[in-house]
Design an enzyme around this catalytic site. Sequence first.
Site, short mmCIF file in Angstrom:
data_model
loop_
_atom_site.label_atom_id
_atom_site.label_comp_id
_atom_site.label_asym_id
_atom_site.label_seq_id
_atom_site.Cartn_x
_atom_site.Cartn_y
_atom_site.Cartn_z
N GLY A 15 -14.38 9.27 17.74
CA GLY A 15 -15.36 9.20 16.81
C GLY A 15 -15.27 8.08 15.64
O GLY A 15 -14.13 7.71 15.30
N ARG A 25 -8.82 -5.52 10.79
CA ARG A 25 -8.64 -6.55 10.03
C ARG A 25 -6.95 -6.91 9.63
O ARG A 25 -6.53 -7.81 9.58
CB ARG A 25 -9.55 -6.95 8.86
CG ARG A 25 -9.05 -7.76 7.67
CD ARG A 25 -10.03 -7.88 6.63
NE ARG A 25 -9.95 -8.72 5.59
CZ ARG A 25 -8.94 -8.63 4.48
NH1 ARG A 25 -8.26 -7.35 4.43
NH2 ARG A 25 -8.91 -9.52 3.68
N VAL A 28 -4.76 -7.42 12.98
CA VAL A 28 -5.15 -8.59 13.36
C VAL A 28 -4.14 -9.54 12.46
O VAL A 28 -3.45 -10.63 12.86
CB VAL A 28 -6.42 -9.13 13.54
CG1 VAL A 28 -6.61 -10.46 13.73
CG2 VAL A 28 -7.12 -8.03 14.65
N ARG A 76 -16.01 7.28 23.99
CA ARG A 76 -15.39 8.41 24.72
C ARG A 76 -15.01 7.90 26.19
O ARG A 76 -16.15 7.45 26.78
CB ARG A 76 -15.98 9.56 24.47
CG ARG A 76 -15.98 10.06 22.94
CD ARG A 76 -15.93 11.57 22.66
NE ARG A 76 -15.36 11.77 21.41
CZ ARG A 76 -16.13 11.78 20.13
NH1 ARG A 76 -17.41 11.36 20.29
NH2 ARG A 76 -15.62 12.02 18.99
N ASP A 107 -7.11 12.69 16.94
CA ASP A 107 -5.86 13.20 18.00
C ASP A 107 -6.29 13.11 19.20
O ASP A 107 -5.20 12.97 20.23
CB ASP A 107 -5.75 14.88 17.61
CG ASP A 107 -7.18 15.48 17.58
OD1 ASP A 107 -7.90 15.23 17.77
OD2 ASP A 107 -6.71 16.78 17.57
N GLY A 108 -7.49 13.14 19.85
CA GLY A 108 -7.90 13.04 21.18
C GLY A 108 -7.17 11.57 21.59
O GLY A 108 -6.57 11.46 22.60
N THR A 130 -10.58 9.03 11.18
CA THR A 130 -11.30 10.34 11.27
C THR A 130 -12.00 10.87 10.10
O THR A 130 -11.15 10.99 9.16
CB THR A 130 -10.66 11.46 12.09
OG1 THR A 130 -11.61 12.58 11.93
CG2 THR A 130 -9.33 11.60 11.64
N ASP A 132 -12.73 13.60 9.54
CA ASP A 132 -12.56 15.17 9.57
C ASP A 132 -11.05 15.45 8.78
O ASP A 132 -10.98 16.64 8.31
CB ASP A 132 -12.35 15.69 10.78
CG ASP A 132 -13.94 15.82 11.54
OD1 ASP A 132 -14.55 15.94 10.55
OD2 ASP A 132 -14.13 16.13 12.57
N ASP A 134 -8.10 16.03 9.94
CA ASP A 134 -7.64 17.08 10.63
C ASP A 134 -6.31 16.76 11.33
O ASP A 134 -6.24 17.43 12.26
CB ASP A 134 -8.55 17.73 11.45
CG ASP A 134 -9.28 17.03 12.55
OD1 ASP A 134 -8.92 15.66 12.39
OD2 ASP A 134 -9.96 17.52 13.41
N ARG A 159 -29.11 19.17 -5.25
CA ARG A 159 -29.23 19.88 -6.42
C ARG A 159 -30.20 19.73 -7.76
O ARG A 159 -30.88 20.61 -7.95
CB ARG A 159 -27.64 19.87 -7.24
CG ARG A 159 -27.58 20.70 -8.16
CD ARG A 159 -26.25 20.77 -9.17
NE ARG A 159 -25.36 21.37 -8.72
CZ ARG A 159 -25.28 22.76 -8.30
NH1 ARG A 159 -26.09 23.58 -8.89
NH2 ARG A 159 -24.11 23.45 -7.84
N ARG A 176 -16.60 19.98 12.75
CA ARG A 176 -16.58 20.78 13.94
C ARG A 176 -15.39 21.86 13.90
O ARG A 176 -15.60 23.21 14.11
CB ARG A 176 -16.78 19.90 15.04
CG ARG A 176 -17.87 20.39 16.19
CD ARG A 176 -18.15 19.50 17.36
NE ARG A 176 -18.66 18.13 16.88
CZ ARG A 176 -18.60 17.10 17.58
NH1 ARG A 176 -17.71 17.08 18.64
NH2 ARG A 176 -19.31 16.13 17.55
N GLY A 190 -20.08 21.59 -7.24
CA GLY A 190 -20.39 22.97 -7.71
C GLY A 190 -20.85 23.83 -6.98
O GLY A 190 -21.75 24.92 -7.48
N GLU A 227 -20.29 22.52 9.89
CA GLU A 227 -21.23 22.56 11.03
C GLU A 227 -20.33 23.22 12.35
O GLU A 227 -21.02 24.24 12.94
CB GLU A 227 -21.38 21.09 11.70
CG GLU A 227 -20.16 20.42 12.42
CD GLU A 227 -20.34 19.04 13.01
OE1 GLU A 227 -19.65 18.13 12.89
OE2 GLU A 227 -21.48 18.87 13.68
N HIS A 257 -25.25 12.47 10.53
CA HIS A 257 -24.63 11.05 10.66
C HIS A 257 -24.40 10.40 9.61
O HIS A 257 -23.77 9.26 9.63
CB HIS A 257 -24.99 10.48 12.18
CG HIS A 257 -24.54 10.99 13.25
ND1 HIS A 257 -25.28 12.00 13.82
CD2 HIS A 257 -23.40 10.77 14.16
CE1 HIS A 257 -24.45 12.41 14.98
NE2 HIS A 257 -23.59 11.41 15.08
#
Length: 327
Positions: A15, A25, A28, A76, A107-108, A130, A132, A134, A159, A176, A190, A227, A257
């Site tokens: 992802g 950058r 390199v 992927r 992690d993948g 990532t 996430d 995670d 809001r 996910r 809030g 999600e 997205h």
Amino acid sequence: MHQKVTKIGVLTSGGDSPGMNACVRAVVRTAIHHGLEAYGIIRGYAGMIEDDIQDMNSRSVANIIQRGGTILKTARCPEFLLPEGRKKAYDNLKKRGINGLVIVGGDGSFHGAQIFSNEFDIPCIGIPGTIDKDIAGTDFTIGFDTAVNTAVRAIDKIRDTADAHDRLFIIEVMGRDAGYIALHSGIATGAEHILIPERKTDMQALIRSLKEKEKRQKLVNLVVVAEGDDFGGGNEVAKTIKEQLPNADIRVAILGHIQRGGSPTCLDRLIASRMGYHAVECLVEGRHNVMVGIVNNKMHYTPLDNAVKAKQKISDEWMKIVKILAS
Ligand code: ADP
């Protein structure tokens, strides 16, 4: 013992996340600083297999630090799961003399790197990219801060309209397997309730709380849902609440997205630059198969194996704070 690294390949994989460009950058330019050659591998492991590899110099990474996405593209790549795919990838690296890899991904991607490095004599350094957040072994992952700030700006806008109409909004954010975007954006805006995959959702308790709020005329309520929450996404949550609170004026907003794109925040640019720099330092020093992380503001190196397996824990303190502040 690995040979001395002289040519570094860098790829972004899995992802995408904002700040990957700042990281490429840094990789390199640090490689060039050490007199090494740098190569950009296009579309992650797919580019390694298809030999889509480009020479990089300081100019190839000019004017990208502020851009979201990744100039190297990402993908992927199911073929990399197979030994034949990885052999092809290795042959393409060998042909060019690339003898060190920096992989920016989740992690993948680290799992793939670990397997690849065990099979072939190429040191791999992972950098957590990532939204996430995670991955264990780091307080930061590249892209999380940007994604969560995007979510905060969007929820603030929601809001305003929720307040104008006395509405209950269910807002679905990305995540996910991990609830960090939901937790952080929910606290920062809030939100009355935050539903995350790390905690079992008690829908009846949530409905009881909304009913009680209805009684005391607290009609503007924001529920932020990751999600991947065990109860389901925003639509499922809204449907169940509507069944039991028929008078509530409910709307669902799925942020989607937009959370992946956009110019990286200052924090994401900083950690991307720092991690990119240290990934090359690792290769120069002869380290291999570690993920570069930052813990307590110090560089922290986790074997790729552990970065794969462990997830960050969400502390109970945060959940308590949500409950107290949302009254
Ligand atoms: P992320 O890195 O964001 O977690 P993925 O889980 O999709 O994303 O992994 C990215 C890529 O890493 C996969 O498409 C695949 O090419 C490679 N990869 C993932 N798991 C493995 C594995 N077990 N063996 C080899 N390659 C893997």
